[in-house]
Design a protein around this motif. Structure first.
Motif, PDB file in Angstrom:
ATOM      1  N   PHE A  37       0.832  -1.207   0.000  1.00  0.00           N
ATOM      2  CA  PHE A  37       0.000   0.000   0.000  1.00  0.00           C
ATOM      3  C   PHE A  37       0.869   1.262   0.000  1.00  0.00           C
ATOM      4  N   THR A  54       0.914   4.141  -2.720  1.00  0.00           N
ATOM      5  CA  THR A  54       0.727   5.568  -2.396  1.00  0.00           C
ATOM      6  C   THR A  54       1.738   6.430  -3.140  1.00  0.00           C
ATOM      7  N   ILE A  66      -8.688   5.267  10.453  1.00  0.00           N
ATOM      8  CA  ILE A  66      -7.449   5.573   9.708  1.00  0.00           C
ATOM      9  C   ILE A  66      -7.630   5.181   8.240  1.00  0.00           C
ATOM     10  N   VAL A 104      -9.705   7.706   6.466  1.00  0.00           N
ATOM     11  CA  VAL A 104      -8.920   8.945   6.288  1.00  0.00           C
ATOM     12  C   VAL A 104      -8.000   8.796   5.073  1.00  0.00           C
ATOM     13  N   LEU A 105      -7.441   7.604   4.909  1.00  0.00           N
ATOM     14  CA  LEU A 105      -6.571   7.366   3.746  1.00  0.00           C
ATOM     15  C   LEU A 105      -7.347   7.579   2.448  1.00  0.00           C
ATOM     16  N   LEU A 123      -8.009  11.232   1.868  1.00  0.00           N
ATOM     17  CA  LEU A 123      -6.848  11.971   1.373  1.00  0.00           C
ATOM     18  C   LEU A 123      -6.567  11.651  -0.093  1.00  0.00           C
ATOM     19  N   PHE A 124      -6.731  10.379  -0.444  1.00  0.00           N
ATOM     20  CA  PHE A 124      -6.504   9.977  -1.836  1.00  0.00           C
ATOM     21  C   PHE A 124      -7.445  10.729  -2.785  1.00  0.00           C
ATOM     22  N   TYR A 183      -6.753  14.519  -2.897  1.00  0.00           N
ATOM     23  CA  TYR A 183      -5.488  14.788  -3.591  1.00  0.00           C
ATOM     24  C   TYR A 183      -5.694  14.849  -5.105  1.00  0.00           C
TER      25      TYR A 183
END
Lengths: 458, 484
Positions: free
Chosen positions: B11, B15, B155, B158-159, B162-163, B166
């Motif tokens: 992962f 990222t 968490i 949240v990932l 953010l992805f 972004y």
């Protein structure tokens, strides 16, 4: 990959960030690994010591050695201790480890053991170090996750920051291209920032505004210069017949008008006056378009002023004008005598015209001291308390044919400007409407070597 | 090393790749057209990737595999066929839609019918539907990732948050670049999984032979026990009757045919030919991938005929790669499973943003807003919506998950008639479009509240009839067509 600002900021920053994160993670994992290795070692040591104590105790309590060893063996088997082994004569009595037999010589294992010679036993703990490492790694998962989150946020922030830098630069470049393409200075760039880019954009806007102003002036000057040359060419052609016309009219007046106050006489006077005015205009045009090259010489300023004052008609149209000359010493300048006279005459005439009925004109002469202590310039100030000049007209004063007077030619100050310039002087005009005007000129003083040298060379 | 750590390291690498692919859109975006449709600049390759990546969500990756596992090949008729059927409409849509040169589908309504009301209403449907769908995607992603990586659920969402932020901040340029990465991973993941499954069982024939003999309950709370031969039966021996398949054509098929996320892909192509090629090539690739997913689903059932530890069809694929066919490739396959919802969610977030900023805000308040200001408003809105979706995903409303399957029905019931009618029927009128929009949504809501399992069918029918009758009436009365 383009070598643009975004990449220049982003790539080093991200590499540094990734490197920092990696170093941090490795240090953290290494510390945790060392810690867990020490803990496991200490724990195994303690456990082993306890077992040895128990063995000694059993040996003391039970006299028969075989029986005592059997009790201990049963006890240890019953406890089924993790990672424990017990070897007797190369044979495992207990083997709670799942590892290769040559672990005694391998660095890959954490080995804590003792030899119990009474029973010919070797007993101890053996752990595979890699399993401890994976355990550490497993515990550090949130560090890896936080690193991922930090990377995403940092990347996003860096992109936004680099974008906020590169975007206005691109805008500025596009703006410059637009100006080049359209050759127009009318557009202004609208970047409202308080940082260096904002300063740059303001500076660019100011520069463009100045360029626009100068460009307009240049175009105007160019067209006026063409007009001036054209007019001067015509003036030559007009002047000769005009002289003939004036002479003829004077003869006609003499023949036809015996009485001074006759109507015809006044008409002839009017015509002669208009011819004089045309002549004056033509003289001005010629002076302006092709001024005579200066003949630099020692010029006593007070003498020139005196001669000039004699030549002007200060009682013009019944005006009551007081002219004051203020000076500390007679200064000799290095300039063309006739040009200076012409300059003063034009300026004083303007001052007289600006005064309606009563007024004062001050002529002030003083030396100008430079920063280095040398006084190689003289300043001549001519100030009046006349009608003054509207602020909007101030920047047009030296433009040929610009005049605010009904009967003015608009060439007086243009000629002054040209003459001051060719005599290596400078001129500046300050004026407040209805309060008065101040003309400030500076000329090189005679006796300062550079002045003469420079002017002679020129 | 534990499986979860292996997955986590995969992962982390994903990222880094994602960040690399996603950058660059920000600086290329100068105005709304850049932001929403990449300045209509996509060639065939880029378009195919973004079309397929948008299409291929968790519903395909996990849903199809799980459904094939539970119901067998009838899933092809139940979901894959309606989707592909809906996509055929996109080919028809291409020529006319490109002619209008719009940025959003609601903008087409405004241009075609000269109705601000329709554009605003359309924008509202887009905004609400996609926001809700993003919540479902984020929650779904969170559940899978938190289990596989053995991390906290918060968490993991949240990932995802953010992805998607972004990429969406960079507009369609960024989104489409990450689609290249994500869809490539999806393809690799499916090929690898299918290959491992076939290798484990022996051959394709062995998979079908094995599947024919299955007669177990797929997982403990599944309502049916599979009959022998049911997995290869087109209607799963009664578990998937033709009526359900027929209904799903209205829900899935027509929903997909009007779904603005595909219309946006058509608009973002260079020209009509590119758009047509994009759809045709995409359908070929998608068909092959669905075949792969079918093989994985059936193979999984052959390998393990009943999984006690799972509760829904969506968990089958993750379970399979984590247990039954666990290998060195499992980490890579897991990334493929993650990539699918991310690539769909960022497309939808961009559309939700267009629904609000372009179709509602700009349309109602400020036509001549400065480009930079408009883009900043979009980014702010994206931040707000995605943060809201994140907050709601922490404890996703049960009703949302329950009714999530109906969301595409909103598009079918509101957009279908005005969109296709407006493009292909000369007599379509503004009154017809507005009334069909309103009638469609009311019918759909009424049937959802009444507890109907298939509310899209009445929604589409009422909307279609209203559109036809009202348009005909007003056109007959001499109403001038408001086409611009």
């Amino acid at each position: 990959m383009r070598n643009d600002i975004e990449n220049k900021i982003l790539i080093p920053f991200m590499l540094l960030l990734i490197l920092s994160i990696l170093v941090l993670t490795i240090i953290s994992i290494a510390n945790s690994y060392k810690l867990i290795l020490d803990n496991e070692g200490n724990y195994s040591r303690r456990e082993l010591d306890n077992i040895l104590v128990y063995m000694d105790y059993t040996k003391d309590e039970v006299q028969d050695e075989d029986e005592a060893s059997q009790i201990v063996l049963d006890y240890l088997k019953e406890r089924n201790i993790e990672n424990f082994f017990l070897v007797h004569s190369d044979e495992y009595l207990i083997k709670n480890i799942n590892i290769k037999d040559d672990f005694f010589n391998s660095q890959a294992y954490l080995l804590i053991y003792e030899e119990y010679e009474d029973y010919d036993w070797t007993l101890g703990y053996c752990l595979e170090k890699s399993s401890l490492f994976y355990e550490v790694l497993d515990n550090e998962r949130y560090l890896i996750l936080v690193s991922i989150i930090v990377m995403i946020i940092s990347m996003q922030v860096t992109i936004i920051v680099s974008y906020s830098i590169s975007k206005p630069i691109k805008q500025l470049a596009a703006y410059c291209d637009k100006i080049i393409d359209s050759s127009s200075f009318n557009e202004k760039i609208d970047i409202k920032r308080i940082d260096e880019i904002g300063i740059l954009s303001d500076a660019l806007n100011n520069m463009i505004a100045r360029l626009e102003e100068n460009n307009e002036r240049l175009i105007e000057m160019k067209s006026l210069s063409t007009i001036g040359q054209f007019a001067a060419g015509i003036a030559h052609e007009i002047r000769n017949p005009l002289t003939g016309m004036k002479t003829s009219i004077q003869v006609l007046k003499y023949r036809l008008c015996k009485e001074d106050n006759s109507t015809n006489g006044r008409l002839f006077d009017g015509v002669i006056s208009e011819i004089d005015r045309i002549n004056e205009l033509i003289t001005g045009l010629l002076d302006f378009s092709r001024p005579r090259a200066p003949s630099f010489q020692e010029t006593k300023l007070l003498n020139v002023i005196d001669m000039t004052l004699k030549g002007i008609n200060k009682a013009e149209e019944g005006k009551n004008i007081e002219i004051n000359l203020k000076y500390e010493e007679d200064i000799i300048i290095w300039a063309d005598n006739f040009h200076i006279k012409q300059i003063l005459l034009n300026i004083l005439n303007n001052a007289i015209h600006s005064i309606e009925s009563r007024g004062v004109i001050d002529i002030i002469i003083k030396r100008i001291e430079k920063d280095d202590g040398h006084d190689d310039l003289v300043e001549v100030q001519i100030q009046d308390n006349g009608c003054g000049i509207d602020e909007k007209n101030l920047n047009k004063l030296f433009t040929p044919f610009f005049t605010t007077r009904k009967k003015g030619t608009g060439l007086g100050l243009s000629i002054v400007y040209e003459l001051v310039k060719i005599n290596k002087g400078t001129i500046k005009i300050n004026s407040v409407l209805n309060e008065g005007t101040q003309v400030i000129m500076q000329f090189p003083i005679y006796g300062v070597e550079e002045n003469e040298e420079e002017n002679t060379n020129n | 090393m534990s499986k979860s750590i292996i997955y986590l390291l995969h992962f982390a690498i994903y990222t880094l790749l994602f960040l690399f692919f996603g950058k660059g859109g920000f600086k290329k975006t100068n105005n709304a057209r850049d932001f929403f449709v990449a300045n209509n600049s996509f060639g065939v390759g880029q378009s195919v990737f973004t079309y397929c990546a948008t299409w291929f969500s968790a519903a395909s990756m996990q849903g199809v595999t799980g459904n094939v596992y539970a119901y067998g090949v009838s899933t092809i008729l139940y979901s894959i066929a309606p989707w592909l059927f809906g996509a055929i409409f996109h080919i028809i849509l291409t020529r006319k839609l490109k002619d209008y040169d719009v940025i959003t589908v609601p903008e087409f309504f405004e241009m075609r019918y000269n109705s601000k009301f329709l554009q605003v209403s359309g924008g509202l449907i887009v905004l609400i539907t996609y926001t809700l769908y993003i919540i479902i995607q984020v929650a779904g992603f969170g559940i899978v990732i938190s289990e596989l990586l053995n991390i906290n659920y918060f968490i993991s969402i949240v990932l995802m948050y953010l992805f998607i932020i972004y990429t969406t901040f960079g507009g369609l340029f960024s989104v489409a670049r990450t689609h290249i990465l994500n869809f490539s991973l999806v393809i690799i993941s499916i090929i690898a999984s299918a290959a491992i499954v076939i290798d484990s069982i022996g051959s394709l024939e062995a998979i079908f032979e094995g599947a024919r003999l299955i007669n177990t309950r797929p997982f403990s709370n599944f309502p049916y026990v599979t009959e022998t031969g049911g997995l290869l039966h087109p209607f799963a021996k009664g578990q998937m009757p033709p009526s359900i398949i027929f209904m799903s054509f209205f829900g899935w098929g027509l929903g997909l045919s009007t779904n603005p996320q595909y219309a946006t892909r058509i608009i973002s192509t260079q020209d009509r030919t590119t758009a047509k090629k994009m759809i045709i090539y995409s359908l070929i690739i998608l068909s092959l991938l669905y075949f792969g997913l079918t093989v994985i689903g059936l193979g999984a059932r052959v390998l393990v005929s009943s999984i006690e530890s799972i509760n829904s069809v969506d968990e089958v694929f993750p379970y399979l790669i984590n247990n039954t066919i666990y290998s060195h490739l499992s980490g890579l396959i897991l990334i493929g499973i993650c990539a699918a919802p991310i690539s769909t969610a960022n497309s939808q977030l961009l559309l939700a943003s267009s629904g609000f900023t372009y179709d509602i805000y700009k349309n109602l308040s400020n036509k001549s807003i400065d480009d930079n200001k408009f883009l900043n408003i979009n980014r702010l809105f994206i931040f707000v919506v995605s943060t809201m979706a994140l907050a709601l995903s922490i404890y996703p409303p049960q009703s949302l998950l329950e009714y999530g399957g109906y969301l595409w029905g909103f598009f079918a019931s509101t957009f279908l008639a005005p969109l296709y009618g407006g493009l292909f029927w000369e007599k379509a009128t503004k009154q017809g479009a507005i009334s069909s929009f309103v009638a469609g949504i009311i019918t759909l809501l009424v049937f959802i509240i009444k507890g109907s399992k298939y509310p899209s069918l009445p929604g589409v029918i009422v909307s279609g009839i209203t559109f036809y009758l009202v348009s005909k009436y007003y056109h007959g009365k001499g109403s001038v067509r408001d086409e611009k």
